[in-house]
Design a protein around this motif. Sequence first.
Motif, PDB file in Angstrom:
ATOM      1  N   LEU A 186      39.686  45.894  57.026  1.00 12.64           N
ATOM      2  CA  LEU A 186      38.689  45.216  56.198  1.00 12.64           C
ATOM      3  C   LEU A 186      38.139  46.153  55.128  1.00 12.64           C
ATOM      4  CD1 LEU A 186      36.418  43.019  58.507  1.00 12.64           C
ATOM      5  CD2 LEU A 186      37.774  42.258  56.563  1.00 12.64           C
ATOM      6  N   GLU A 187      37.895  47.400  55.509  1.00 11.10           N
ATOM      7  CA  GLU A 187      37.386  48.379  54.547  1.00 11.10           C
ATOM      8  C   GLU A 187      38.396  48.601  53.422  1.00 11.10           C
ATOM      9  OE1 GLU A 187      36.589  51.713  57.010  1.00 11.10           O
ATOM     10  OE2 GLU A 187      34.661  50.943  57.749  1.00 11.10           O
ATOM     11  N   GLY A 188      39.678  48.650  53.762  1.00 15.58           N
ATOM     12  CA  GLY A 188      40.703  48.807  52.743  1.00 15.58           C
ATOM     13  C   GLY A 188      40.733  47.635  51.775  1.00 15.58           C
ATOM     14  N   LEU A 189      40.566  46.415  52.298  1.00 21.46           N
ATOM     15  CA  LEU A 189      40.553  45.229  51.435  1.00 21.46           C
ATOM     16  C   LEU A 189      39.355  45.260  50.491  1.00 21.46           C
ATOM     17  CD1 LEU A 189      41.759  42.502  50.648  1.00 21.46           C
ATOM     18  CD2 LEU A 189      40.467  41.465  52.537  1.00 21.46           C
ATOM     19  N   GLU A 190      38.200  45.667  51.009  1.00 21.25           N
ATOM     20  CA  GLU A 190      37.008  45.754  50.156  1.00 21.25           C
ATOM     21  C   GLU A 190      37.209  46.764  49.036  1.00 21.25           C
ATOM     22  OE1 GLU A 190      33.766  47.414  48.347  1.00 21.25           O
ATOM     23  OE2 GLU A 190      34.604  48.547  50.034  1.00 21.25           O
ATOM     24  N   MET A 191      37.854  47.882  49.337  1.00 16.27           N
ATOM     25  CA  MET A 191      38.089  48.903  48.312  1.00 16.27           C
ATOM     26  C   MET A 191      38.939  48.355  47.167  1.00 16.27           C
ATOM     27  SD  MET A 191      38.897  52.081  50.860  1.00 16.27           S
ATOM     28  CE  MET A 191      37.720  52.612  52.112  1.00 16.27           C
ATOM     29  N   VAL A 192      39.991  47.618  47.512  1.00 17.67           N
ATOM     30  CA  VAL A 192      40.877  47.062  46.487  1.00 17.67           C
ATOM     31  C   VAL A 192      40.126  46.082  45.595  1.00 17.67           C
ATOM     32  CG1 VAL A 192      42.916  45.614  46.125  1.00 17.67           C
ATOM     33  CG2 VAL A 192      42.971  47.418  47.848  1.00 17.67           C
ATOM     34  N   LEU A 193      39.179  45.344  46.159  1.00 13.41           N
ATOM     35  CA  LEU A 193      38.449  44.319  45.406  1.00 13.41           C
ATOM     36  C   LEU A 193      37.352  44.893  44.507  1.00 13.41           C
ATOM     37  CD1 LEU A 193      38.187  41.488  48.083  1.00 13.41           C
ATOM     38  CD2 LEU A 193      39.625  41.536  46.039  1.00 13.41           C
ATOM     39  N   ARG A 194      37.310  46.216  44.362  1.00 15.59           N
ATOM     40  CA  ARG A 194      36.396  46.819  43.390  1.00 15.59           C
ATOM     41  C   ARG A 194      36.985  46.752  41.977  1.00 15.59           C
ATOM     42  NH1 ARG A 194      35.429  52.332  46.980  1.00 15.59           N
ATOM     43  NH2 ARG A 194      34.575  51.285  48.833  1.00 15.59           N
ATOM     44  N   CYS A 195      37.956  45.919  41.801  1.00 14.35           N
ATOM     45  CA  CYS A 195      38.665  45.785  40.521  1.00 14.35           C
ATOM     46  C   CYS A 195      37.844  44.958  39.533  1.00 14.35           C
ATOM     47  CB  CYS A 195      40.019  45.118  40.770  1.00 14.35           C
ATOM     48  SG  CYS A 195      39.889  43.545  41.639  1.00 14.35           S
ATOM     49  N   SER A 196      38.430  44.682  38.380  1.00 13.96           N
ATOM     50  CA  SER A 196      37.756  43.884  37.361  1.00 13.96           C
ATOM     51  C   SER A 196      37.592  42.444  37.825  1.00 13.96           C
ATOM     52  CB  SER A 196      38.557  43.916  36.061  1.00 13.96           C
ATOM     53  OG  SER A 196      39.816  43.288  36.250  1.00 13.96           O
ATOM     54  N   ALA A 197      36.699  41.728  37.145  1.00 11.34           N
ATOM     55  CA  ALA A 197      36.421  40.343  37.536  1.00 11.34           C
ATOM     56  C   ALA A 197      37.659  39.470  37.421  1.00 11.34           C
ATOM     57  CB  ALA A 197      35.295  39.772  36.674  1.00 11.34           C
ATOM     58  N   ASP A 198      38.473  39.691  36.402  1.00  9.75           N
ATOM     59  CA  ASP A 198      39.692  38.895  36.239  1.00  9.75           C
ATOM     60  C   ASP A 198      40.640  39.114  37.411  1.00  9.75           C
ATOM     61  OD1 ASP A 198      39.055  37.652  33.773  1.00  9.75           O
ATOM     62  OD2 ASP A 198      39.513  39.520  32.734  1.00  9.75           O
ATOM     63  N   CYS A 199      40.733  40.354  37.854  1.00  5.20           N
ATOM     64  CA  CYS A 199      41.626  40.653  38.984  1.00  5.20           C
ATOM     65  C   CYS A 199      41.061  40.133  40.299  1.00  5.20           C
ATOM     66  CB  CYS A 199      41.873  42.155  39.064  1.00  5.20           C
ATOM     67  SG  CYS A 199      42.905  42.784  37.726  1.00  5.20           S
ATOM     68  N   VAL A 200      39.732  40.152  40.439  1.00  6.90           N
ATOM     69  CA  VAL A 200      39.119  39.532  41.620  1.00  6.90           C
ATOM     70  C   VAL A 200      39.462  38.053  41.664  1.00  6.90           C
ATOM     71  CG1 VAL A 200      36.937  38.901  42.713  1.00  6.90           C
ATOM     72  CG2 VAL A 200      37.238  41.199  41.805  1.00  6.90           C
ATOM     73  N   SER A 201      39.402  37.390  40.503  1.00  2.00           N
ATOM     74  CA  SER A 201      39.741  35.970  40.422  1.00  2.00           C
ATOM     75  C   SER A 201      41.187  35.735  40.853  1.00  2.00           C
ATOM     76  CB  SER A 201      39.515  35.459  38.999  1.00  2.00           C
ATOM     77  OG  SER A 201      39.846  34.098  38.896  1.00  2.00           O
ATOM     78  N   ILE A 202      42.091  36.577  40.376  1.00  3.60           N
ATOM     79  CA  ILE A 202      43.500  36.446  40.749  1.00  3.60           C
ATOM     80  C   ILE A 202      43.676  36.654  42.247  1.00  3.60           C
ATOM     81  CG2 ILE A 202      45.755  37.579  40.538  1.00  3.60           C
ATOM     82  CD1 ILE A 202      45.125  38.006  37.590  1.00  3.60           C
ATOM     83  N   SER A 203      42.996  37.660  42.795  1.00  7.15           N
ATOM     84  CA  SER A 203      43.095  37.917  44.228  1.00  7.15           C
ATOM     85  C   SER A 203      42.568  36.748  45.041  1.00  7.15           C
ATOM     86  CB  SER A 203      42.322  39.194  44.579  1.00  7.15           C
ATOM     87  OG  SER A 203      42.408  39.480  45.954  1.00  7.15           O
ATOM     88  N   TYR A 204      41.478  36.130  44.558  1.00  5.87           N
ATOM     89  CA  TYR A 204      40.931  34.986  45.292  1.00  5.87           C
ATOM     90  C   TYR A 204      41.940  33.856  45.374  1.00  5.87           C
ATOM     91  CZ  TYR A 204      37.989  31.114  46.681  1.00  5.87           C
ATOM     92  OH  TYR A 204      37.481  30.036  47.365  1.00  5.87           O
ATOM     93  N   TYR A 205      42.625  33.564  44.249  1.00  2.00           N
ATOM     94  CA  TYR A 205      43.590  32.468  44.261  1.00  2.00           C
ATOM     95  C   TYR A 205      44.861  32.833  45.029  1.00  2.00           C
ATOM     96  CZ  TYR A 205      40.601  29.966  41.067  1.00  2.00           C
ATOM     97  OH  TYR A 205      39.534  29.305  40.516  1.00  2.00           O
ATOM     98  N   ARG A 206      45.047  34.116  45.314  1.00  3.93           N
ATOM     99  CA  ARG A 206      46.150  34.512  46.189  1.00  3.93           C
ATOM    100  C   ARG A 206      45.770  34.370  47.661  1.00  3.93           C
ATOM    101  NH1 ARG A 206      47.663  40.439  43.912  1.00  3.93           N
ATOM    102  NH2 ARG A 206      48.733  39.872  41.985  1.00  3.93           N
ATOM    103  N   ILE A 207      44.634  34.955  48.020  1.00  2.00           N
ATOM    104  CA  ILE A 207      44.306  35.072  49.447  1.00  2.00           C
ATOM    105  C   ILE A 207      42.945  34.493  49.809  1.00  2.00           C
ATOM    106  CG2 ILE A 207      45.700  37.174  49.607  1.00  2.00           C
ATOM    107  CD1 ILE A 207      43.029  38.745  49.748  1.00  2.00           C
TER     108      ILE A 207
END
Length: 490
Positions: A186-207
């Motif tokens: 879980l900690e690793g996933l949180e670290m990756v999501l420190r990305c830009s808002a556009d990339c957070v949006s892309i990650s949300y629609y993936r997972i």
Amino acid sequence: MAEAMISNKFTQATIPAMSLDSSNGHYQIYRGNRTTTANEVPTGVHPALKETRFSKVVEFDIPDPCASSKRPRASAEITAQNVTLAIQYGVLEKDRKEAIYNACAAFDHGVQAAHDDEIRVGADTAIFKHLTFLLYKRNVIDGDSFAENLHESDDSGSDQQQNSSKVSEETDQNRDAMTEEITSTLEGLEMVLRCSADCVSISYYRIGQEALPIILSLLQQQLSQKLKSHRNAGRETCHMIGNMNSFQSISTASASISEKENSSVTNSVSRHCGDSILKTGTKIIGHFARVGQLTEELASTKHLLATLKNIISAPKELFVPIESRMNCLWIIANLACSADNMIKMANHPGLVDTIVNVASHPDSKDEEDCQNVMEYLQIIRSRSIAVRAIHNLSWAQENKIPLAEDMELVEALLDTVSHRRSDWTGHGKGVSTILLQSRKHAAAALRNIAAAPRRYKRRLCRLRDGSFLETLAEFAMADPDRDVRDKIHA
């Protein structure tokens, strides 16, 4: 009318080049006001790297950039790709633990561009799949433990009971080890999501649509375990007192104490993992909530608002980490920025009452009871976020009447606007800044609520034995900040 306040900053964003498959063949990628599809994204260097684009990013606690910010982006991509492949191929326990350890070591930084690279190579997807595998493994352990307990109940022999006790202890150790792996993942996933808002949006629609229910389930489990542990601790205390009153033998009492000491190590590990899951899980949701276009979908997620409310309102005796409480408040405040969410959230059972309870502190007793400035900062930061949530909710026309009728809410806002100084000011920790921000949000919320129909305005004017208007006049004259005075005058 004061507009809903979404905590924001503007950051240059790069769009990952990884294609996004879905049931209809593509997802939409949002770039400012323009929408394209993932099929248009080239596999090489993205044009966004060559041009200046700014996307709205909601502020969230992300670590400051460290020394690793100076490393070349190419090497960051290679590192992210290698770490992601190791997670994908790690199945055996040794390989799993090494892969997640390396992932947390590589991804624990505040370089947004590097986190965008991690999303581009699919680190978020790999980590989430790894998480589901670990959860399945833990469910298998729980199933074996349940079967063992059934077998133990069928055989009451002393030798069999001793063997079962050893097996049960080993099962608990295996479960704790698996929980530690889940925590690190879980900690690793949180670290990756420190990305830009556009990339957070892309990650949300993936997972995101699959990950959110799992994370909410984990948060609910941790709350339930804390409640169960608290109840068990109360029973153990009563049992020990009963044994002392019945003149329990010294040898039996010593054995009981020894067993308790042996289990304390396991309990401390479980407590540490539980607290980490609460902090990390709420922060992952917070990353999704900092993207404005996701707020409506998040607020409609089943059990999300209820889980956030329960974490905020958990009794102090459960020792829920303050970080997770503030994360939940922050999420609620941001979700309340959406006009479609405002009415839904205001009508959610107990949500406004929970926010008002936080906004009602600190009182004079809290000021005296605080042991240090950091403890005081936690209270006023929580209040500041809660008042911002009330400010956002008060923007909707349909919410003005019910909020104007809530006398505890109005009193909390008045107390917040009047809170200009504190004995803890001057410690160099930003107390004055937080108090000022709280006053601005409270003044804006009062202005919104005062826009209610006339008969509710009369009710407000009768508050504090008819001195409500005099109180506002004092704020408008005496507050040292012009923004606060202007909001009160309006």
